[in-house]
Design a protein around this motif. Structure first.
Motif, mmCIF file in Angstrom:
data_model
loop_
_atom_site.group_PDB
_atom_site.id
_atom_site.type_symbol
_atom_site.label_atom_id
_atom_site.label_comp_id
_atom_site.label_asym_id
_atom_site.label_seq_id
_atom_site.Cartn_x
_atom_site.Cartn_y
_atom_site.Cartn_z
ATOM 1 N N VAL A 51 0.850 -1.199 0.000
ATOM 2 C CA VAL A 51 0.000 0.000 0.000
ATOM 3 C C VAL A 51 0.882 1.244 0.000
ATOM 4 O O VAL A 51 1.861 1.314 0.742
ATOM 5 C CB VAL A 51 -0.911 0.029 1.252
ATOM 6 N N CYS A 86 -1.086 5.820 8.631
ATOM 7 C CA CYS A 86 -0.178 4.670 8.432
ATOM 8 C C CYS A 86 0.066 3.935 9.745
ATOM 9 O O CYS A 86 0.147 2.703 9.756
ATOM 10 C CB CYS A 86 1.142 5.129 7.819
ATOM 11 N N HIS A 104 5.500 -0.469 8.258
ATOM 12 C CA HIS A 104 5.457 0.697 7.377
ATOM 13 C C HIS A 104 6.724 1.514 7.551
ATOM 14 O O HIS A 104 7.379 1.459 8.585
ATOM 15 C CB HIS A 104 4.193 1.522 7.590
ATOM 16 N N ILE A 154 3.465 -0.839 4.081
ATOM 17 C CA ILE A 154 2.818 0.438 3.756
ATOM 18 C C ILE A 154 3.904 1.500 3.628
ATOM 19 O O ILE A 154 4.776 1.600 4.496
ATOM 20 C CB ILE A 154 1.826 0.857 4.864
#
Ligand code: AP5
Length: 232
Positions: free
Chosen positions: A3, A17, A28, A82
């Motif tokens: 993502v 996030c 992330h 992410i």
């Protein structure tokens, strides 16, 4: 699931996030946090990045692409991740596609947070951060329990130097000139979803989860209410 979180300065990328990473049990990386940490430690990367960040401009593409390629090469990203703050130029987006294609992967979904500029400038002006643990607050929407001090570690909160009004306005101009074309890049690939980032934090998160949890292909994980990752 891979993502990308895209949006202008102050849109809520970092806030979302953190929450999405927990909900989906995905690691992330926030390139802005990484650069600020390097600046605080005085590393060569931090020294290189400082003048760009203080002017509200982008760190050169080759530096950022190397950072992401190195991060992608470390273990722990097999089930996805992410990205917050990368890619920020079409060159960076192309480099990411190339790096992922080499391992048979691709970006599954880009969440584009749209927020009116005046709201962005208010969010940036009201933001206070903890220099110790990185927690972020907002004077109006998410103030700390004790004014001026971090809820999590008790340190004195500060404002980011690049949140001063004139630098924030420069960041906004740089965003429209260099990052906004990335929206079009992903739209053409059919992986872009726009989310209204001007809603409450939980409403934005719900909208993102509605998109990500109904993606048709590839395996993704989420945390159940006990925090264990489970396949869905
Ligand atoms: P970076 O740190 O990534 O800054 P940014 O993109 O300008 O984003 P911000 O951190 O300001 O905002 P955000 O969208 O994360 O919002 P947040 O959740 O904090 O990058 C800094 C610099 O590093 C760049 O200018 C550049 O120089 C360099 N850089 C980084 N990556 C680079 C790259 N790939 N290439 C080149 N250079 C790079 O929220 C903001 C505030 O609003 C907070 O106070 C929050 O509490 C509040 N808030 C959040 N959501 C809501 C909501 N829904 N309602 C009300 N308030 C909210």
């Amino acid at each position: 699931m891979i993502v990308v979180m895209l949006g202008p300065p102050g849109a809520g990328k970092g806030t979302q996030c953190e929450l999405l990473g927990e909900k989906l049990a995905l690691p992330h990386i926030a390139t802005g946090d990484l650069l600020r940490e390097a600046m605080a430690r005085g590393t060569p990367l931090g020294q290189l990045a400082r003048p760009y960040i203080e002017r509200g401009e982008l760190v050169p593409d080759d530096v950022m692409i190397n950072i992401i390629n190195e991060w992608l090469a470390t273990p722990g990203h097999e089930h996805g991740f992410i990205l917050d703050g990368f890619p920020r130029t079409v060159n960076q987006a192309r480099a990411l596609d190339q790096a992922l294609a080499r391992v048979g992967k691709g970006v599954d979904r880009v969440i584009y947070l749209s927020v009116p500029v005046e709201e962005l400038l208010q969010r940036i002006a009201g933001r206070y951060v903890c220099p110790q643990c990185g927690a972020s607050y907002h004077l109006r929407t998410s103030p700390p329990r004790q004014s001026g001090y971090c809820d999590q570690c008790g340190s004195t909160l500060t404002q980011r130097p690049d949140d001063r009004r004139e630098v924030a306005e420069r960041r906004m101009a740089v965003y429209f000139a260099q990052t906004a074309p990335v929206i079009d890049y992903y739209q053409k690939r059919g992986v872009l979803s726009e989310v209204n980032g001007a809603q409450s934090v939980t409403a934005v998160l719900d909208a993102e989860l509605a998109i990500l949890l109904t993606l048709p292909s590839r395996t993704h994980t989420r945390t159940d209410r006990h925090g264990d990752p489970s396949q869905i």
